[in-house]
Write a protein that holds these residues in place. Structure first.
Motif: not given
Length: 109
Positions: A59-65
């Motif tokens: 799953r792609p991650t977000t910048a916040a993660e």
């Protein structure tokens, strides 16, 4: 993103991941050194994909993660430069035909 039959580290031959945008990523380097993982996580231009369930469910991650991911990985990395066999995470580099890079982190919970 489609699931892998097993984690990328254990797959033989060309390993390809197709993302939601239809971009084909090919496994370029397995078991990155922890220093390379730190650089790639810190580079906002490099996408990071998290492989849940032992690395098979991407799953792609977000910048916040991203900052939280580094805190997890740095203390429990099983690849070169990490904690070895006691580690939980392993990372690989995927690339596109155009030379774009992606970090793939396996989570072996």
């Amino acid at each position: 993103m489609l699931r892998f039959p097993s984690n990328p580290d254990s797959l033989k031959g060309p390993v390809t991941l197709l993302d939601e945008e239809g971009i084909s990523w090919v496994l370029h380097r397995k078991r990155l050194d922890l220093r390379a993982v730190r650089r790639l996580v810190g580079d906002a231009e490099i996408p990071v994909v998290w492989g849940d369930m032992g690395g098979i469910s991407p799953r792609p991650t977000t910048a916040a993660e991203r900052p939280g991911l580094w805190r997890l990985v740095k203390d429990a990395y099983r690849g070169p430069g990490g904690t070895g066999a006691t580690g939980r995470y392993l990372a690989h580099e995927f690339r596109t035909e155009a030379g774009r890079r992606m970090l793939y982190v396996e989570d072996h919970c």
